[in-house]
Design a protein around this motif. Structure first.
Motif, mmCIF file in Angstrom:
data_model
loop_
_atom_site.group_PDB
_atom_site.id
_atom_site.type_symbol
_atom_site.label_atom_id
_atom_site.label_comp_id
_atom_site.label_asym_id
_atom_site.label_seq_id
_atom_site.Cartn_x
_atom_site.Cartn_y
_atom_site.Cartn_z
ATOM 1 N N ASP A 441 0.831 -1.206 0.000
ATOM 2 C CA ASP A 441 0.000 0.000 0.000
ATOM 3 C C ASP A 441 0.866 1.257 0.000
ATOM 4 N N ILE A 442 0.186 2.363 -0.175
ATOM 5 C CA ILE A 442 0.847 3.668 -0.265
ATOM 6 C C ILE A 442 0.516 4.445 1.004
ATOM 7 N N PHE A 443 1.543 4.999 1.674
ATOM 8 C CA PHE A 443 1.230 5.762 2.898
ATOM 9 C C PHE A 443 1.636 7.237 2.828
ATOM 10 N N ALA A 444 2.353 7.636 1.750
ATOM 11 C CA ALA A 444 2.718 9.045 1.644
ATOM 12 C C ALA A 444 2.840 9.412 0.167
ATOM 13 N N PRO A 445 2.490 10.669 -0.208
ATOM 14 C CA PRO A 445 1.911 11.716 0.648
ATOM 15 C C PRO A 445 0.540 11.301 1.187
ATOM 16 N N ALA A 465 7.821 14.695 -7.006
ATOM 17 C CA ALA A 465 7.225 14.253 -5.732
ATOM 18 C C ALA A 465 7.697 12.828 -5.463
ATOM 19 N N THR A 466 7.692 12.440 -4.189
ATOM 20 C CA THR A 466 8.067 11.068 -3.838
ATOM 21 C C THR A 466 6.847 10.352 -3.278
ATOM 22 N N ILE A 467 6.532 9.237 -3.854
ATOM 23 C CA ILE A 467 5.424 8.397 -3.385
ATOM 24 C C ILE A 467 6.053 7.269 -2.573
ATOM 25 N N GLY A 518 -4.040 16.399 -15.011
ATOM 26 C CA GLY A 518 -5.057 15.347 -15.141
ATOM 27 C C GLY A 518 -5.147 14.503 -13.884
ATOM 28 N N GLU A 519 -5.876 13.404 -14.005
ATOM 29 C CA GLU A 519 -6.023 12.474 -12.879
ATOM 30 C C GLU A 519 -5.248 11.201 -13.167
ATOM 31 N N PHE A 520 -4.472 10.759 -12.213
ATOM 32 C CA PHE A 520 -3.663 9.549 -12.391
ATOM 33 C C PHE A 520 -3.986 8.594 -11.254
ATOM 34 N N THR A 521 -4.232 7.335 -11.601
ATOM 35 C CA THR A 521 -4.472 6.351 -10.541
ATOM 36 C C THR A 521 -3.193 5.580 -10.293
ATOM 37 N N ILE A 522 -2.630 5.780 -9.126
ATOM 38 C CA ILE A 522 -1.369 5.131 -8.765
ATOM 39 C C ILE A 522 -1.690 3.813 -8.057
#
Ligand code: MTE
Ligand code: MO
Length: 557
Positions: A441-445, A465-467, A518-522
């Protein structure tokens, strides 16, 4: 026998009417005295139970009953009750309050019945000793014995709880004795109170019953005051227990940009079945190893810590942890290998599982093979410090690879068994597998869960940015984590920031410089240490834990 002086005693009809009227109101008064005595006796018993819970750790029936029946609910009923009562905490509160209400209602009921028995003609025909009706005494003693047996039978599976840490056998004996004392106190207060509150004359002849007793008004007022004092004392103990309740931290999550590879113990996620967690005295606590072993053994806290121990970093996760949620944390545990404890007691052939019991009456099981794995510990320290109370002081089991519920806190007894048993939540229908599926899962940002998950702050074109995220595969380790910026069309390998071990989570990240608005789904997906990819199919937490990919929508402005 006319008590109403305002009526004309010369008229026989009036005299009879007045007598019936007086007898009716006298009976009502006596019934109310019974109710009052029942309430006061119940409050005295409640106070004793609350004192026993606060200082001796004896679980009172209104706490034990919900624990007795929670495992008998199936999962969907369990969750629908959460919905009805405002979550797990609301349900726990409801369970306790209805138990308390039931206890007082039973007290009042038995007070009333006692008064009816004592004032019955049959009782008033008998010879009383010391102002006590033998019939009434037999009734209340019988009721207490029947209630005691009934309570013991119904609560049998949870009588082994002792919140101060007595192991199950001793705890069972303590619970039964304490219940007997509580019911005896109820009966004694009721009988003596009723006697004190009623005055009566004795039978004139053998065949005519003695007259009804008469409530002594001044004493009734004093008894009411005593009831209020008892209620206030119970209220104070209840408030003190409530202040120690797990309401504020049950379900505590560890998530968001601040998560660290090793969670500080006070931030470590927390889940408990209890309203008030055990407050174990390490001097009272024992760990018993028994069941199908050649040599049962008992360890006190010093003996456990004196055994050769190891330090092991491992991650714990609750089966109810949704994809992306924070009911998971990683820490360094210090403890004794369960294998060493079992081997010292020499398991007999035919062993299938271990059955674990805890100070809060919680139970769980896992296979003997799992119990003998070198990573399965009885841990007494977290990050180099003693376990905090809420994480199982003085000792808990740590079973890497299996969901949190198998990691029994406040453990007091481990039995080797030759059959397939089921633990507290397992009985509701969770499982049968408790092996943790691979997840990432992703916790940041920071993101928030709306209809889907979305980052709070927009990203900017041309700005890096850093994911960051984490991945976890039970005890199988993480080989790599991939990410996608286009909802899973194309994948890229992420950078590993914290590899951890096979028993821990892994932290990963990537840098992203959006080049168009735009919108991006990570999305992220992990591959475990055996080369198995994370299951992409979305499965709910029921009954074997969630699977699926974590998607977070980024808006680029
Ligand atoms: N004795 C006992 N052990 C228990 C529980 C409990 O209620 N009582 N809850 C279990 C559950 S469901 C989980 S997820 C983990 C949580 O451990 P933690 O609070 O230390 O994170 O403890 C497990 N062990
Ligand atoms: Mo859990």
């Amino acid at each position: 026998m006319t008590l109403d002086a305002s009526r004309d005693p010369a008229s026989p009809a009036n005299a009879i009417l007045a007598d019936t009227h007086a007898t009716g109101s006298r009976r009502l008064g006596l019934a109310l005295v019974g109710v009052l005595c029942g309430a006061v006796a119940a409050l005295a018993m409640l106070l004793l139970m609350l004192a026993g819970r606060s200082w001796l750790g004896v679980s009172p029936p209104f706490e034990a009953l919900p624990d007795r029946f929670a495992p008998t609910l199936d999962i969907s009923t369990f969750f629908s009750l959460f919905g009805r009562f405002g979550g797990y905490n609301g349900l726990k509160r409801f369970g306790i309050l209805s138990g308390l209400g039931g206890l007082l209602a039973l007290g009042v009921l038995f007070g009333l019945l006692y008064s009816l028995v004592v004032e019955s003609a049959a009782s008033r025909r008998m010879t009383w000793r010391n102002g006590i009706s033998p019939r009434g005494a037999a009734f209340i003693a019988g009721a207490a014995v029947v209630l005691w047996i009934g309570t013991v039978v119904i609560l049998w599976p949870v009588l082994g709880a002792n919140y101060r840490g007595l192991p199950p056998g001793a705890a069972q004996a303590a619970s039964m004795l304490f219940l007997a004392a509580a019911y005896a106190l109820f009966a004694a207060v009721l009988v003596l109170g009723y006697r004190w509150l009623t005055s009566r004359s004795t039978a004139i002849s053998n065949d005519a019953p003695a007259p009804l007793g008469a409530p002594v008004g001044r004493r009734v007022v004093l008894a009411g005051a005593a009831g209020l004092i008892l209620a206030a004392a119970s209220g104070a103990l209840l408030r003190a227990l409530n202040a120690r309740a797990a309401f504020s931290y049950d379900g505590l999550a560890y998530s968001g940009p601040g998560v660290q590879p090793i969670a500080p113990a006070d931030k470590f996620y927390t889940v408990t079945k209890n309203v008030v967690d055990p407050d174990v005295l390490s001097s009272v606590w024992r760990l018993e190893i028994g069941g199908m072993v050649e040599e049962p053994r008992t360890y006190d806290f010093a003996a456990l810590q004196a055994l050769p121990g190891i330090e092991q970093e491992s991650t714990l996760m609750c089966i109810s942890n949704q994809i992306g949620a924070g009911l998971m944390s990683n820490a360094v545990w210090t403890g004794v290998r369960l294998r060493d404890l079992l081997e010292a007691s020499r398991p007999l052939p035919g062993a299938v599982e271990v059955f674990l019991r805890a100070a809060d009456g919680y139970t769980d099981t896992f296979s003997i093979d799992k119990a003998l794995e070198p990573e399965t510990l009885v841990a007494y320290a977290i990050n180099g410090a003693p376990l905090p109370q809420r994480h199982g002081f003085p000792a808990r089991v740590v079973v890497p690879g299996l969901f949190g519920e198998k990691n029994v806190k406040w453990v007091t007894r481990i039995d080797v068994i030759d059959y397939d048993a089921r633990g507290f939540y397992e009985q509701q229908g969770w499982g049968p597998s408790f092996v943790i599926p691979t997840r990432s899962d992703i916790f940041a940002p920071r993101w928030v869960r709306k209809r889907g998950d979305a980052f709070v702050e927009p990203f900017a074109v041309g700005k890096q940015a850093t994911i960051r995220g984490r991945a976890f595969a039970g005890n199988r380790g993480i080989q790599r984590v991939e990410y996608s910026l286009d909802d899973g069309e194309t994948w890229h390998e992420s950078r590993i920031d914290y590899a951890g071990t096979d028993l821990t989570w892994t932290f990963w990240s990537f840098d992203w410089t959006p080049d168009a608005p735009g919108e991006f789904t990570i999305v992220s997906r992990a591959v475990d240490g055996t080369g198995e990819p994370q299951i992409a199919e979305r499965r709910s937490i029921v009954p074997q834990g969630a699977t699926g990919l974590h998607r977070v929508v980024a808006t680029v402005a």
